[in-house]
Design a protein around this motif. Structure first.
Motif, short mmCIF file in Angstrom:
data_model
loop_
_atom_site.label_atom_id
_atom_site.label_comp_id
_atom_site.label_asym_id
_atom_site.label_seq_id
_atom_site.Cartn_x
_atom_site.Cartn_y
_atom_site.Cartn_z
N CYS A 165 33.27 24.22 -17.76
CA CYS A 165 33.42 23.88 -16.34
C CYS A 165 33.33 25.12 -15.45
CB CYS A 165 34.75 23.17 -16.11
SG CYS A 165 34.80 21.48 -16.76
N LEU A 166 33.83 26.23 -15.93
CA LEU A 166 33.87 27.44 -15.11
C LEU A 166 32.48 27.97 -14.77
CD1 LEU A 166 35.37 29.85 -13.78
CD2 LEU A 166 35.28 30.98 -16.03
N ILE A 167 31.60 28.05 -15.75
CA ILE A 167 30.34 28.76 -15.55
C ILE A 167 29.48 28.14 -14.45
CG2 ILE A 167 28.08 29.03 -16.68
CD1 ILE A 167 31.50 30.45 -17.73
N PRO A 168 29.33 26.81 -14.35
CA PRO A 168 28.59 26.26 -13.20
C PRO A 168 29.26 26.56 -11.87
CG PRO A 168 28.69 24.66 -14.98
CD PRO A 168 29.62 25.77 -15.35
N GLN A 169 30.60 26.59 -11.84
CA GLN A 169 31.27 26.89 -10.59
C GLN A 169 31.11 28.35 -10.20
OE1 GLN A 169 32.89 24.11 -8.91
NE2 GLN A 169 32.27 25.59 -7.37
N MET A 170 31.03 29.23 -11.18
CA MET A 170 30.74 30.64 -10.90
C MET A 170 29.34 30.78 -10.32
SD MET A 170 33.39 32.62 -11.70
CE MET A 170 32.81 34.26 -12.15
N TYR A 171 28.40 30.04 -10.87
CA TYR A 171 27.03 30.04 -10.34
C TYR A 171 27.05 29.64 -8.86
CZ TYR A 171 22.14 28.55 -9.77
OH TYR A 171 20.85 28.39 -9.33
N ASN A 172 27.78 28.59 -8.53
CA ASN A 172 27.86 28.13 -7.15
C ASN A 172 28.56 29.16 -6.25
OD1 ASN A 172 26.60 25.75 -7.79
ND2 ASN A 172 28.48 24.57 -7.96
N ALA A 173 29.58 29.79 -6.79
CA ALA A 173 30.29 30.81 -6.01
C ALA A 173 29.34 31.93 -5.61
CB ALA A 173 31.46 31.36 -6.82
N ARG A 174 28.48 32.34 -6.52
CA ARG A 174 27.50 33.38 -6.21
C ARG A 174 26.49 32.89 -5.17
NH1 ARG A 174 28.11 34.24 -11.83
NH2 ARG A 174 26.24 33.00 -12.27
N ARG A 175 26.08 31.64 -5.29
CA ARG A 175 25.13 31.07 -4.32
C ARG A 175 25.68 31.15 -2.90
NH1 ARG A 175 24.12 25.27 -4.75
NH2 ARG A 175 22.80 25.68 -2.93
N PHE A 176 26.98 30.96 -2.76
CA PHE A 176 27.60 30.95 -1.44
C PHE A 176 28.26 32.30 -1.10
CE2 PHE A 176 26.77 26.53 -1.95
CZ PHE A 176 26.68 26.01 -0.66
N ALA A 177 27.84 33.33 -1.82
CA ALA A 177 28.27 34.71 -1.50
C ALA A 177 29.78 34.85 -1.46
CB ALA A 177 27.65 35.17 -0.18
N THR A 178 30.45 34.22 -2.43
CA THR A 178 31.91 34.33 -2.53
C THR A 178 32.28 35.73 -3.04
OG1 THR A 178 32.02 31.98 -3.06
CG2 THR A 178 33.97 33.31 -3.58
N ASP A 179 33.28 36.33 -2.44
CA ASP A 179 33.77 37.62 -2.91
C ASP A 179 34.46 37.42 -4.26
OD1 ASP A 179 34.88 40.12 -3.31
OD2 ASP A 179 36.34 39.96 -1.68
N MET A 180 33.89 37.98 -5.30
CA MET A 180 34.41 37.78 -6.65
C MET A 180 35.35 38.89 -7.10
SD MET A 180 33.22 34.90 -7.39
CE MET A 180 33.75 34.84 -9.09
N SER A 181 35.56 39.91 -6.26
CA SER A 181 36.39 41.04 -6.68
C SER A 181 37.83 40.64 -7.03
CB SER A 181 36.39 42.12 -5.60
OG SER A 181 36.91 41.64 -4.38
N PRO A 182 38.42 39.57 -6.43
CA PRO A 182 39.78 39.20 -6.84
C PRO A 182 39.86 38.50 -8.19
CG PRO A 182 39.32 38.46 -4.59
CD PRO A 182 38.01 38.82 -5.22
N PHE A 183 38.70 38.27 -8.84
CA PHE A 183 38.71 37.43 -10.04
C PHE A 183 38.02 38.13 -11.22
CE2 PHE A 183 37.78 34.73 -6.22
CZ PHE A 183 39.11 34.36 -5.97
N PRO A 184 38.54 39.31 -11.63
CA PRO A 184 37.86 40.06 -12.70
C PRO A 184 37.86 39.34 -14.05
CG PRO A 184 39.99 41.03 -12.17
CD PRO A 184 39.72 40.02 -11.11
N LYS A 185 38.91 38.60 -14.36
CA LYS A 185 38.94 37.90 -15.65
C LYS A 185 37.90 36.78 -15.67
CE LYS A 185 43.49 37.32 -15.63
NZ LYS A 185 44.85 36.91 -16.08
N LEU A 186 37.77 36.08 -14.57
CA LEU A 186 36.75 35.02 -14.50
C LEU A 186 35.35 35.62 -14.59
CD1 LEU A 186 38.15 32.61 -11.74
CD2 LEU A 186 38.65 32.67 -14.20
N ALA A 187 35.15 36.76 -13.93
CA ALA A 187 33.84 37.42 -14.00
C ALA A 187 33.53 37.85 -15.43
CB ALA A 187 33.82 38.62 -13.05
N ARG A 188 34.54 38.33 -16.14
CA ARG A 188 34.34 38.74 -17.54
C ARG A 188 33.94 37.54 -18.40
NH1 ARG A 188 39.37 39.08 -19.25
NH2 ARG A 188 39.12 37.20 -20.51
N ILE A 189 34.63 36.43 -18.22
CA ILE A 189 34.33 35.22 -19.00
C ILE A 189 32.93 34.72 -18.68
CG2 ILE A 189 34.98 32.79 -19.30
CD1 ILE A 189 37.91 33.73 -18.85
#
Length: 210
Positions: A165-189
């Protein structure tokens, strides 16, 4: 043997989840593009089989299965390797809770029909719509970041339902230019999962119709 058919839209995150699960379990299937932009999911013959008129729908074993988590649950019961949830009741519940942060809390308020309603019916500007999207991703991801393991995937060595479930939502987060710096563990996964063929073969660009 009857073909397994996935009624799919390349950019649907719910369809993306099912593609990952099918790939992880090594289940061959035929994809039928059902364009959300062209209204293919609302065609009378489709709605007759899937009354919600959503994607994905998986035709398998004489059944038309709907709702991505329900489809994955069926696949998990039929093809047990690799398992999407643990047989341990506590671990199973933890994984379901993590998956539902995305599937029940983030995704429903950010899917295409909601965004179109905000734009077409409520006359919101695109900037406001994008801010709406990022707000709900950020709220859900903050909770998931706290739930995420310090090392490995949500599933440990092997991906589980939360990872799927996470990986498609990460894809969408990048599409909408979400700041991912607060989520290093999610970025690692996300990075670790996308090194696996089952995930790479499921990305929207890999399945987008020519």
């Amino acid at each position: 043997m009857t073909d397994i058919i996935l009624y799919d839209y390349w950019r649907s995150s719910a369809s993306y989840r099912v593609r990952i699960a099918l790939n992880l379990k090594g289940v061959a299937y035929k994809a039928v593009n059902t364009s959300l932009l062209d209204g293919g999911q609302k065609a009378p013959e489709y709605v007759a089989r899937n009354p919600q008129g959503f994607v994905p729908m998986l035709s398998i074993d004489g059944h038309d299965l709907t709702q991505s988590l329900a489809i994955i649950d069926y696949l998990d019961a039929k093809y047990d390797d690799p398992p999407m949830v643990s047989r341990d009741p506590v671990e199973r519940t933890k994984t379901l809770a993590q998956a539902l942060v995305i599937a029940a809390d983030i995704h429903p308020v950010n899917n295409l029909r909601i965004l179109k309603y905000l734009k077409d019916e409520l006359r919101q500007e695109q900037e406001s719509i994008d801010n709406w999207y990022r707000h709900w991703i950020g709220e859900g991801f903050a909770a998931l970041e706290a739930m995420a393991p310090e090392t490995g995937l949500f599933g440990g060595v092997q991906p589980n339902l939360a990872d799927v479930c996470l990986i498609p939502q990460m894809y969408n987060a990048r599409r909408f230019a979400t700041d991912m710096s607060p989520f290093p563990k999610l970025a690692r996964i996300d990075a670790a999962c996308n090194e696996r063929e089952a995930f790479r073969k499921a990305v929207p660009e890999a399945v987008k119709p020519a």
